[in-house]
Every structure is written in C-alpha cells, then in structure tokens.
Design a protein around this motif. Structure first.
Motif, PDB file in Angstrom:
ATOM      1  N   LEU A 265       0.827  -1.224   0.000  1.00 52.95           N
ATOM      2  CA  LEU A 265       0.000   0.000   0.000  1.00 52.95           C
ATOM      3  C   LEU A 265       0.851   1.260   0.000  1.00 52.95           C
ATOM      4  CD1 LEU A 265      -2.837  -1.048   2.487  1.00 52.95           C
ATOM      5  CD2 LEU A 265      -2.708  -1.358   0.002  1.00 52.95           C
ATOM      6  N   LEU A 266       2.154   1.121  -0.214  1.00 51.06           N
ATOM      7  CA  LEU A 266       3.039   2.286  -0.284  1.00 51.06           C
ATOM      8  C   LEU A 266       2.567   3.228  -1.384  1.00 51.06           C
ATOM      9  CD1 LEU A 266       5.802   3.528   0.685  1.00 51.06           C
ATOM     10  CD2 LEU A 266       6.826   2.348  -1.274  1.00 51.06           C
ATOM     11  N   PRO A 267       2.323   4.504  -1.068  1.00 49.33           N
ATOM     12  CA  PRO A 267       1.864   5.443  -2.109  1.00 49.33           C
ATOM     13  C   PRO A 267       2.970   5.708  -3.127  1.00 49.33           C
ATOM     14  CG  PRO A 267       1.379   6.283   0.113  1.00 49.33           C
ATOM     15  CD  PRO A 267       2.326   5.128   0.275  1.00 49.33           C
ATOM     16  N   VAL A 268       2.657   5.453  -4.386  1.00 50.23           N
ATOM     17  CA  VAL A 268       3.579   5.719  -5.488  1.00 50.23           C
ATOM     18  C   VAL A 268       2.773   6.357  -6.613  1.00 50.23           C
ATOM     19  CG1 VAL A 268       5.184   4.744  -7.164  1.00 50.23           C
ATOM     20  CG2 VAL A 268       5.032   3.743  -4.880  1.00 50.23           C
ATOM     21  N   GLY A 269       3.033   7.613  -6.889  1.00 48.46           N
ATOM     22  CA  GLY A 269       2.254   8.298  -7.905  1.00 48.46           C
ATOM     23  C   GLY A 269       0.851   8.607  -7.414  1.00 48.46           C
ATOM     24  N   SER A 270      -0.050   8.853  -8.353  1.00 49.95           N
ATOM     25  CA  SER A 270      -1.413   9.243  -7.983  1.00 49.95           C
ATOM     26  C   SER A 270      -2.403   8.763  -9.046  1.00 49.95           C
ATOM     27  CB  SER A 270      -1.506  10.764  -7.844  1.00 49.95           C
ATOM     28  OG  SER A 270      -1.182  11.407  -9.076  1.00 49.95           O
ATOM     29  N   ARG A 271      -3.672   8.881  -8.706  1.00 47.52           N
ATOM     30  CA  ARG A 271      -4.757   8.532  -9.626  1.00 47.52           C
ATOM     31  C   ARG A 271      -5.892   9.528  -9.436  1.00 47.52           C
ATOM     32  NH1 ARG A 271      -8.601   6.081  -6.284  1.00 47.52           N
ATOM     33  NH2 ARG A 271      -7.759   5.177  -4.359  1.00 47.52           N
ATOM     34  N   LEU A 272      -6.769   9.592 -10.422  1.00 47.48           N
ATOM     35  CA  LEU A 272      -7.936  10.462 -10.327  1.00 47.48           C
ATOM     36  C   LEU A 272      -9.118   9.665  -9.813  1.00 47.48           C
ATOM     37  CD1 LEU A 272      -7.702  12.578 -13.602  1.00 47.48           C
ATOM     38  CD2 LEU A 272      -7.209  13.308 -11.254  1.00 47.48           C
ATOM     39  N   ASP A 273      -9.785  10.200  -8.804  1.00 45.60           N
ATOM     40  CA  ASP A 273     -10.952   9.573  -8.211  1.00 45.60           C
ATOM     41  C   ASP A 273     -12.097  10.574  -8.260  1.00 45.60           C
ATOM     42  OD1 ASP A 273     -12.808   8.159  -6.788  1.00 45.60           O
ATOM     43  OD2 ASP A 273     -11.707   8.128  -4.900  1.00 45.60           O
ATOM     44  N   GLY A 274     -12.950  10.431  -9.270  1.00 45.76           N
ATOM     45  CA  GLY A 274     -14.052  11.374  -9.420  1.00 45.76           C
ATOM     46  C   GLY A 274     -13.587  12.799  -9.664  1.00 45.76           C
ATOM     47  N   GLY A 275     -12.492  12.940 -10.361  1.00 39.74           N
ATOM     48  CA  GLY A 275     -11.952  14.262 -10.642  1.00 39.74           C
ATOM     49  C   GLY A 275     -10.992  14.772  -9.594  1.00 39.74           C
ATOM     50  N   THR A 276     -10.839  14.015  -8.480  1.00 31.72           N
ATOM     51  CA  THR A 276      -9.917  14.401  -7.407  1.00 31.72           C
ATOM     52  C   THR A 276      -8.664  13.534  -7.478  1.00 31.72           C
ATOM     53  OG1 THR A 276     -11.758  15.027  -5.962  1.00 31.72           O
ATOM     54  CG2 THR A 276      -9.618  14.639  -4.914  1.00 31.72           C
TER      55      THR A 276
END
Length: 246
Positions: A23-34
C-alpha cells in the motif's frame, strides 16, 4: 482468468512503514476528478485486468488486514479474494496457497505487487496455452531472476539472482494454464517443498520435459521494495526514470 498477487512479505528492505508495503503510495490517480495517492500494488492490479484477469487473489499474511480493507471485494471490475499464508515460505509457497481457487482449465497470471513496469498492457502478449514469462531488460540482472531463451523464445534456464547472469532479460510476471500450475504444485511437493523461488522449480520442471517461453514485451521495470527503487519508480512514472535511477 485469475491473477495471483503474493502480498504476504514483510517488506524488510523498505521498513519501517506503518502499513503493508503493498500500500506504499507511489504516484497518484484520479478519483471522481480528485487526485489521490495510488498504492503501488494498484499498478499490478490494473495491468492484470488489462491482461484479461476478472478475478484477483491476494495472498496475505495474517496481520495484513489493511490490504483487505483497502481493496474490499472488487477492484477495477474484477472480483477479489484473499488467501492466507500463515508464515513466510517463499514465492512458491505463496503462489500455491491460491491453488484451490484455480481450475485446471482456467488461465492464471502471477505478478509482484511491489513493482512498476511498462507497457501497462504487456500481459496481453502472453499466450494462454503454455507457461510464459513476461521479460524486461534491466541493468543489474543479478538482482533478479534472469531468463535465458533460445532463438525460438523457449526458456532454457532461469538464473535465480545469479552474480554471473548471462542475459539482461528478467521475468516480471508470468502466465500459464491452470493445469500447469497444478503440475508445478505436484512437482514442488515431490521435491519436498524445498523450492523457495519459482525459478528453481521451473528449471526442474523443464528438466523433466516441461516447456516455457519468454516474451520480450516489457520495456521498463522497477522493484519498489527499496528506497532507491521507490525513487526510481517515481522517476519512471514522471518520465525521468533514467535520471532517478542514477
């Protein structure tokens, strides 16, 4: 098609963490525009789904309830199941924990959840009807499992973390019919369950007449299990992999 994700390891190379290394945060993703942080294992899940998996089996240790909480029962349209590996026993032991879920007639793929690689649709290049390894070129093959192939892409040998690796192509994921997974499991038991790495078991399987192929469809591969690897993954995702890896 099943995707098996062995996620029972303690992640000692990148500790201390207050959560499972997967579950180490690497990068990001869009969740409903967020925009939200993205867990490293999400990259593998995404790639398995693109490769045809509609069911994902996480193999976890008893204390990794945070993975269950994070993914729940479905992710990216794929149903999710969880299997427990009671104690650390190596990759072979972890993968075979999911064996009761896998019907011999159904293809299955296996990947490592603390890796990031491209192209993200590379698993689709692997055939369904035989054991096949998705191969990536790396600069330090001795840190991984190097896969030696002939001019017809048949696997001749897997060199497990060998300081004298004779090829720079390593496996990053693999796929096979469920029947082959059952054959490998039977051989593992016949060898007294002594194989920790999948490479040594596959070598024994090939020596007994089994056949596997290596598909050089990968272009970039990063192991995020170390701090250096974490930095390299961030660089890869931002398009500056070479600079981050130096």
């Amino acid at each position: 098609m099943w995707g098996i994700i062995p996620a029972a390891g303690s992640g000692t190379r990148i500790q201390p963490l207050a959560f499972s290394k997967e579950l180490l945060p690497v990068g990001s993703r869009l969740d409903g525009g967020t925009e939200r942080p993205r867990a490293v294992s999400e990259y593998l899940v995404e790639r398995m789904v693109k490769g045809g998996a509609d069911k994902i089996a996480f193999v976890i240790s008893p204390g990794k309830f945070d993975i269950l909480q994070y993914y729940g029962g479905e992710v990216d349209g794929a149903a999710v199941a969880y299997v427990v590996q009671p104690r650390p026993g190596g990759l072979c032991d972890a993968v075979f924990r999911a064996l009761p879920l896998i019907h011999p007639s159904e293809p299955v793929m296996v990947g490592l959840p603390d890796t990031v690689w491209f192209p993200d649709d590379a698993l689709a290049a692997l055939p369904d009807d035989r054991l096949s390894f998705l191969l990536f070129p790396v600069d330090q093959p001795e840190l991984f499992d190097a896969v030696v192939t002939d001019d017809r892409s048949r696997v001749l040998e897997i060199q497990v973390k060998s300081p004298d690796a004779s090829t720079r192509w390593i496996w990053g994921a693999f796929k096979m019919p469920g029947a082959v997974l059952h054959e490998l499991h039977a051989l593992w038991h016949a060898r007294d369950c002594q194989d920790e790495y999948m490479g040594t078991l596959v070598n024994a399987w090939i020596a007994q007449g089994g056949e596997a192929v290596g598909v050089r469809a990968g272009t970039s591969y990063v192991d995020v299990g170390t701090v250096r690897g974490y930095r390299a993954a961030i660089g890869l995702l931002s398009g500056t992999f070479q600079e981050a890896a130096e």
